[in-house]
Design an enzyme around this catalytic site. Structure first.
Site, PDB file in Angstrom:
ATOM      1  N   ASP A  67       6.335  -1.288  -1.005  1.00 32.95           N
ATOM      2  CA  ASP A  67       6.197  -2.641  -0.458  1.00 32.95           C
ATOM      3  C   ASP A  67       7.431  -3.500  -0.714  1.00 32.95           C
ATOM      4  O   ASP A  67       8.325  -3.123  -1.483  1.00 32.95           O
ATOM      5  CB  ASP A  67       4.935  -3.323  -1.038  1.00 32.95           C
ATOM      6  CG  ASP A  67       4.793  -3.115  -2.547  1.00 32.95           C
ATOM      7  OD1 ASP A  67       5.804  -2.809  -3.206  1.00 32.95           O
ATOM      8  OD2 ASP A  67       3.670  -3.249  -3.055  1.00 32.95           O
ATOM      9  N   ASP A 136      -6.014  -7.385  -9.645  1.00 32.18           N
ATOM     10  CA  ASP A 136      -7.150  -7.441  -8.711  1.00 32.18           C
ATOM     11  C   ASP A 136      -7.513  -6.049  -8.182  1.00 32.18           C
ATOM     12  O   ASP A 136      -8.306  -5.932  -7.254  1.00 32.18           O
ATOM     13  CB  ASP A 136      -6.815  -8.369  -7.526  1.00 32.18           C
ATOM     14  CG  ASP A 136      -5.634  -7.871  -6.699  1.00 32.18           C
ATOM     15  OD1 ASP A 136      -5.010  -6.861  -7.096  1.00 32.18           O
ATOM     16  OD2 ASP A 136      -5.333  -8.472  -5.651  1.00 32.18           O
ATOM     17  N   HIS A 138      -5.433  -3.920  -6.741  1.00 35.42           N
ATOM     18  CA  HIS A 138      -4.690  -3.470  -5.556  1.00 35.42           C
ATOM     19  C   HIS A 138      -3.761  -2.299  -5.883  1.00 35.42           C
ATOM     20  O   HIS A 138      -3.280  -2.164  -7.002  1.00 35.42           O
ATOM     21  CB  HIS A 138      -3.906  -4.622  -4.891  1.00 35.42           C
ATOM     22  CG  HIS A 138      -2.752  -5.161  -5.663  1.00 35.42           C
ATOM     23  ND1 HIS A 138      -2.325  -6.474  -5.545  1.00 35.42           N
ATOM     24  CD2 HIS A 138      -1.892  -4.584  -6.548  1.00 35.42           C
ATOM     25  CE1 HIS A 138      -1.274  -6.674  -6.312  1.00 35.42           C
ATOM     26  NE2 HIS A 138      -0.996  -5.545  -6.935  1.00 35.42           N
ATOM     27  N   GLU A 143      -4.555  -5.798  -0.875  1.00 37.85           N
ATOM     28  CA  GLU A 143      -5.403  -6.734  -1.602  1.00 37.85           C
ATOM     29  C   GLU A 143      -6.876  -6.424  -1.344  1.00 37.85           C
ATOM     30  O   GLU A 143      -7.211  -5.687  -0.412  1.00 37.85           O
ATOM     31  CB  GLU A 143      -5.060  -8.162  -1.154  1.00 37.85           C
ATOM     32  CG  GLU A 143      -3.602  -8.562  -1.403  1.00 37.85           C
ATOM     33  CD  GLU A 143      -3.254  -8.764  -2.876  1.00 37.85           C
ATOM     34  OE1 GLU A 143      -3.803  -8.038  -3.739  1.00 37.85           O
ATOM     35  OE2 GLU A 143      -2.412  -9.627  -3.174  1.00 37.85           O
TER      36      GLU A 143
HETATM   37  P1  PGA Z   1       2.774  -4.742 -12.718  1.00 33.41           P
HETATM   38  O1  PGA Z   1       2.242  -4.800 -11.226  1.00 33.41           O
HETATM   39  O2  PGA Z   1       3.302  -3.354 -12.920  1.00 33.41           O
HETATM   40  O3  PGA Z   1       3.868  -5.759 -12.789  1.00 33.41           O
HETATM   41  O4  PGA Z   1       1.601  -5.043 -13.597  1.00 33.41           O
HETATM   42  C1  PGA Z   1       1.461  -3.765 -10.738  1.00 33.41           C
HETATM   43  C2  PGA Z   1       1.039  -4.025  -9.312  1.00 33.41           C
HETATM   44  O5  PGA Z   1       0.861  -5.192  -8.927  1.00 33.41           O
HETATM   45  O6  PGA Z   1       0.853  -3.046  -8.576  1.00 33.41           O
END
Ligand code: PGA
Length: 263
Positions: A67, A136, A138, A143
């Site tokens: 992404d 969350d 994801h 999302e």
């Molecule tokens: P993070 O993010 O590694 O910074 O916790 C993970 C994500 O949002 O997929």
């Protein structure tokens, strides 16, 4: 789903990097899906070490990132293009032409998304996809509520993700509201999937996605539908799992299957 519990962040990073390195050694032109965020930084550091000290060869590896924020140029320090160059690409012998990160400042995001899907298809699909998990639940920026059939597309970020990621920006209003993200369907087509997570903050969501029901409200639960998915957690992220003993027993005794079948 294979669940591997490491002692701490460094252990998680080492195990994940070695699983990726094993795949690269087996198939030097591996098509590797990559993730950004705080979680994979240590995994990339270990891959760089394996390249420098043990000759892990990235020269034929092809990568696709999950992404990118809409509106950020690849030169912006908060872009995932910048993150990948900084954390991995410039530190190993990968051919820049073989690396793909969605372009956040593209003029036509929809067309870009179709092109990206096509590039993945032309490369033969992902052999291994590395994932983190958001607070969350994801995977990539899929999302809650994202269909498991989704492909690469533009997605609006939810408030929790914007707040979680605000730590990288000067102020919360600077966090982009939209991103280009591979879909859950794109991710599920990878031949193997490896998700990593660490820290107490991820304990609830890890218990939900590993041991809870499959639901598009927690898109990481889609991994329960995949036949080759592994999860590497540190002890804090694994602290709310109810079957920890079983996972540890399997990890330590997998070799016994050979003995049991008499080989
Ligand atoms: P993070 O993010 O590694 O910074 O916790 C993970 C994500 O949002 O997929």
């Amino acid at each position: 789903m294979e669940v591997i519990i490491a002692k701490d962040y460094d252990g998680m990073s080492r195990i994940a990097a070695h699983l990726i390195a094993r795949e690269i050694r087996k198939k030097p032109d591996l098509v590797l899906g990559l993730a950004t965020g705080g979680t994979p930084v240590g995994t990339y550091q270990e891959l760089v070490r394996l390249h420098r000290e043990e000759g892990l060869d990235f020269s034929k590896v092809i990568t696709f990132n999950l992404d990118e924020y809409i509106g950020l140029s690849p030169l912006n320090k908060n872009s995932y293009n910048y993150f990948m160059k900084d954390n991995l690409f410039r530190n190993v012998n990968i051919n820049p032409a073989n690396t793909h990160v969605p372009q956040g400042n593209t003029e036509d995001p929809e067309e870009f998304c179709s092109w990206y899907e096509e590039r993945i298809r032309k490369a033969g699909g992902m052999d291994l996809q590395l994932l983190g998990i958001g607070g969350d639940g994801h995977i990539a920026f899929n999302e809650p509520g994202s269909s498991f059939g989704t492909r690469t597309r533009v997605k609006a970020l939810i408030k929790q993700t914007i707040e979680d990621n605000a730590r990288y920006f000067d102020k919360i209003d600077d966090v982009p509201r939209f991103a280009i993200t591979m879909g859950v369907g794109t991710i599920l087509e990878s031949k193997k999937i490896l998700l990593i997570a660490n820290g107490k903050k991820k304990a609830d969501v890890c218990a939900q996605f590993i041991e809870g029901p499959v639901t598009s409200q927690i898109t990481a639960t889609a991994l329960q539908l995949h036949c080759h998915s592994s999860v590497v957690l540190d002890e804090e992220a694994a602290s709310k799992l109810t079957r920890k003993e079983y996972y540890n027993w399997v990890r330590d005794n997998k070799h016994l299957v050979q003995k049991t079948i008499g080989r």
